[in-house]
Design a protein around this motif. Structure first.
Motif, PDB file in Angstrom:
ATOM      1  N   ASN A   1       0.813  -1.214   0.000  1.00  0.00           N
ATOM      2  CA  ASN A   1       0.000   0.000   0.000  1.00  0.00           C
ATOM      3  C   ASN A   1       0.846   1.264   0.000  1.00  0.00           C
ATOM      4  N   ASN A   2       2.018   1.230   0.597  1.00  0.00           N
ATOM      5  CA  ASN A   2       2.823   2.442   0.738  1.00  0.00           C
ATOM      6  C   ASN A   2       3.928   2.582  -0.304  1.00  0.00           C
ATOM      7  N   LEU A   3       4.408   1.503  -0.848  1.00  0.00           N
ATOM      8  CA  LEU A   3       5.454   1.552  -1.864  1.00  0.00           C
ATOM      9  C   LEU A   3       4.892   1.006  -3.166  1.00  0.00           C
ATOM     10  N   LYS A   4       4.384   1.884  -3.996  1.00  0.00           N
ATOM     11  CA  LYS A   4       3.714   1.480  -5.232  1.00  0.00           C
ATOM     12  C   LYS A   4       4.675   0.858  -6.240  1.00  0.00           C
ATOM     13  N   SER A   5       5.975   1.135  -6.121  1.00  0.00           N
ATOM     14  CA  SER A   5       6.928   0.616  -7.103  1.00  0.00           C
ATOM     15  C   SER A   5       7.219  -0.875  -6.916  1.00  0.00           C
ATOM     16  N   LEU A   6       6.958  -1.409  -5.738  1.00  0.00           N
ATOM     17  CA  LEU A   6       7.203  -2.835  -5.477  1.00  0.00           C
ATOM     18  C   LEU A   6       5.923  -3.622  -5.727  1.00  0.00           C
ATOM     19  N   GLU A   7       5.698  -4.015  -6.975  1.00  0.00           N
ATOM     20  CA  GLU A   7       4.462  -4.701  -7.338  1.00  0.00           C
ATOM     21  C   GLU A   7       4.453  -6.173  -6.938  1.00  0.00           C
ATOM     22  N   ILE A   8       5.598  -6.742  -6.624  1.00  0.00           N
ATOM     23  CA  ILE A   8       5.648  -8.157  -6.248  1.00  0.00           C
ATOM     24  C   ILE A   8       4.900  -8.420  -4.937  1.00  0.00           C
ATOM     25  N   PHE A   9       4.802  -7.408  -4.080  1.00  0.00           N
ATOM     26  CA  PHE A   9       4.107  -7.581  -2.807  1.00  0.00           C
ATOM     27  C   PHE A   9       2.593  -7.515  -2.957  1.00  0.00           C
ATOM     28  N   LYS A  10       2.101  -7.125  -4.140  1.00  0.00           N
ATOM     29  CA  LYS A  10       0.663  -7.046  -4.380  1.00  0.00           C
ATOM     30  C   LYS A  10       0.073  -8.387  -4.782  1.00  0.00           C
TER      31      LYS A  10
END
Length: 87
Positions: free
Chosen positions: A32-41
């Motif tokens: 939710n806070n770091l939009k650049s790290l899409e792997i966590f989505k």
């Protein structure tokens, strides 16, 4: 001597669940806070999407279980296992 084995298994399962829950919270916070790290989505849903409902006219029973796993919840479970074995 058997009671201590059962307690350690119960504690082991509890530690795994706590590690998974904390990892899941951390993964959602990061996504939710770091939009650049899409792997966590990425979230894997394992289980029943619709619960099984059993109506016996006297008793109604509903069965259902669903696990929502993300990368950090898996890392949390692995860290919990390592910490449990070490301490």
């Amino acid at each position: 001597m058997l009671k201590s084995v059962k307690k350690s298994r119960g504690l082991f399962i509890l530690v795994i669940f706590i590690g998974g829950i904390l990892g899941n919270f951390l993964g959602e916070f990061i996504s939710n806070n770091l939009k650049s790290l899409e792997i966590f989505k990425i979230v894997y849903n394992i289980g029943l999407t619709n619960p099984i409902h059993l109506n016996l006219k006297i008793v109604e029973i509903t069965f259902g279980m669903n696990f929502n796993l993300n990368i950090m919840s898996i890392v949390g479970v692995i860290l919990a296992i390592i910490l449990y074995r070490r301490y």
